[in-house]
Design an enzyme around this catalytic site. Structure first.
Site, PDB file in Angstrom:
ATOM      1  N   GLU A 129     -21.251 -14.664 -23.735  1.00 33.43           N
ATOM      2  CA  GLU A 129     -19.935 -13.959 -23.751  1.00 33.43           C
ATOM      3  C   GLU A 129     -20.066 -12.673 -22.679  1.00 33.43           C
ATOM      4  O   GLU A 129     -18.867 -12.356 -22.087  1.00 33.43           O
ATOM      5  CB  GLU A 129     -19.827 -13.720 -24.830  1.00 33.43           C
ATOM      6  CG  GLU A 129     -18.793 -12.717 -25.101  1.00 33.43           C
ATOM      7  CD  GLU A 129     -16.934 -13.424 -25.192  1.00 33.43           C
ATOM      8  OE1 GLU A 129     -17.053 -14.113 -25.205  1.00 33.43           O
ATOM      9  OE2 GLU A 129     -16.286 -13.166 -23.354  1.00 33.43           O
ATOM     10  N   LYS A 205     -19.025 -14.728 -11.486  1.00 34.07           N
ATOM     11  CA  LYS A 205     -18.196 -14.859 -13.450  1.00 34.07           C
ATOM     12  C   LYS A 205     -16.744 -15.775 -12.655  1.00 34.07           C
ATOM     13  O   LYS A 205     -16.791 -16.493 -13.961  1.00 34.07           O
ATOM     14  CB  LYS A 205     -17.712 -13.743 -12.987  1.00 34.07           C
ATOM     15  CG  LYS A 205     -18.517 -12.735 -13.237  1.00 34.07           C
ATOM     16  CD  LYS A 205     -18.534 -10.890 -13.525  1.00 34.07           C
ATOM     17  CE  LYS A 205     -19.689 -10.527 -13.954  1.00 34.07           C
ATOM     18  NZ  LYS A 205     -18.952  -8.453 -13.721  1.00 34.07           N
TER      19      LYS A 205
END
Ligand code: HSE
Length: 436
Positions: A129, A205
């Site tokens: 996460e 990302k």
């Protein structure tokens, strides 16, 4: 129940932040996890360095393998960064049957396909996460909260350092280098800050977000990547005049022809919420077919925001310890055998609108030549303004906004315009998205 023992690899900004959150909120965390979670061991390169966390009750070592090989430790936090030693340690930890929590976006973007395959084989969890958008629980939101949707596109400000630099340059007129130095001092920037300013970190990302949104493999090499180093104050100001803000965005979109994966500075209408995300804050817009557009906002970097995401993963792992590995949430949201290698479009097949800035000689007919080239390339002009020469220059800046066109048409038009004797130097091109 006995406490769960955690080993931390790396006690820098993120490691220190995670230890602080785990220690300070230990009681609340135990109420959620159903067990105490204790950091017993940690590794660092320099044991004498000042730390942001208290390590009194932690056994410190410079040898991360001591932690990986400790049979009492069940969860490893890989918070050292990099893709050489970190990769070796993560594979070794998985091999030893340990669960891994990592904030390492480069590692997941580049080696995630192998890491998750190995983790599934060994029945362990690798949670990540904290790898995307710092403290924003965007992985959980897409992987679980939106799992009933077909995700159509997502667009995010996913590099805190870059957004901090753009915001300070626009709002305070500060120098690029000066703001970058501050971002480094605040612990926002990567060890190599070119990763932040050249869009590589955002590319890592975006690779992860696209994989969990569309059920495709992680494929960083196919992301089109452009950073913020070419953005000038003049472009920021002209964009403002036209009602736009320049933000560095990662965009992933599923089209009929394939997937767009791109990271670049982007003009967006200033009235959009995401255009007003400033400083180190990140935001990700996700469009699902059922839910519509959703927006996630929060700190994109920094010790405790990133620590918050790491600790949430640790709690998830503890909750899943007794569950059957086959019935856990899949690492990449989709079942491993259902991941489909949908083609990723080449940059020249991307369709978007454009902001163009040309420096033209002050002669009759220049505009006519430029507009003819665009028309011949089937590119429609949305707006055009001619400005006064910039201080110390004689050429006139011409600013144009175009309608959507294929990147290859725009490349051809730019080459033809730059070949005109009346156009001076390179043409600035910034992509434009309405995000409507
Ligand atoms: N350097 C990264 C950023 C850290 O500025 O966003 C968080 O991933």
């Amino acid at each position: 129940m006995k406490p769960i023992k955690v080993g931390v690899l790396g006690l820098g900004t993120v490691g220190g932040g995670a230890v602080n959150v785990l220690t300070r909120n230990a009681k609340e965390i135990a109420r959620r996890a159903g067990r105490d979670i204790v950091v017993t061991h940690a590794s660092a390169k320099d044991l004498n360095k000042a730390r942001i966390c208290d390590t009194t009750d932690i056994v410190l070592t410079t040898d991360s393998f001591e932690i990986i090989n400790n049979p009492e430790i069940e969860i490893i936090l890989e918070l050292m960064g990099g893709t050489t030693q970190a990769k070796e340690l993560v594979f070794a930890a998985i091999e030893n049957g340990k669960h891994v929590v990592t904030a390492n976006k480069a590692l997941i973007a580049l080696y995630g396909n192998e890491i998750f395959a190995k983790a599934s084989e060994k029945g362990v969890i690798v949670a990540f996460e904290a790898a995307v958008a710092g403290g924003i629980p965007i992985i959980k939101a897409i992987r679980e909260g939106l799992s009933g949707n077909q995700i159509e596109w997502l667009a995010g400000i996913i590099n805190g350092t870059g957004n901090f630099i753009l915001t300070e340059m626009r709002d305070k007129g500060r120098d690029f280098a000066d703001v970058l130095a501050e971002a480094q001092a605040l612990g926002y920037a990567e060890a190599d800050p070119t990763f932040d300013v050249e869009g590589i970190d955002a590319g890592h990302k975006l690779t992860i977000l696209a994989a969990i949104a569309f059920g495709i493999p992680l494929q960083f090499s196919k992301v089109y990547t452009e950073g913020i180093t070419q953005i000038t104050r003049a472009d920021v100001n002209y964009a403002e005049e036209l009602g736009y803000r320049i933000k560095h965005l990662g965009i992933a979109r599923k089209t009929q022809k394939g997937i767009e994966l791109r990271v670049h500075p982007t003009l967006i209408p200033h009235r959009r919420l995401i255009a007003n995300v400033n400083g180190v804050m990140n935001a990700v817009l996700v469009k699902g077919d059922a839910v519509g557009a959703t927006l996630y906002y929060g700190a994109g970097a920094g010790a405790e925001p990133t620590g918050s995401a790491v600790v949430a993963d640790v709690i998830d792992v503890v909750r899943a310890l007794t569950s059957d590995p086959e019935n856990r949430v899949p690492h990449l949201a989709f079942q491993p055998n259902a991941i489909v290698d949908i083609p990723v479009l080449a940059a020249e097949d991307i369709k978007t609108a454009y902001y163009l800035r040309l420096n033209a000689e002050d002669k009759p007919g220049v505009l006519a030549d430029v507009t003819k080239i665009l028309a011949d390339q089937n590119i429609s002009i949305e707006a055009i303004i001619q400005k006064e020469p910039l201080k110390g220059e004689t050429s006139l800046p011409i600013i144009m906004l175009t309608q959507q066109t294929l990147e290859k048409e725009m490349n051809a038009a730019i080459a033809k315009m730059e070949a005109l004797s009346t156009i001076i130097g390179k043409i600035t091109r910034i992509r434009m998205e309405t995000l409507g």
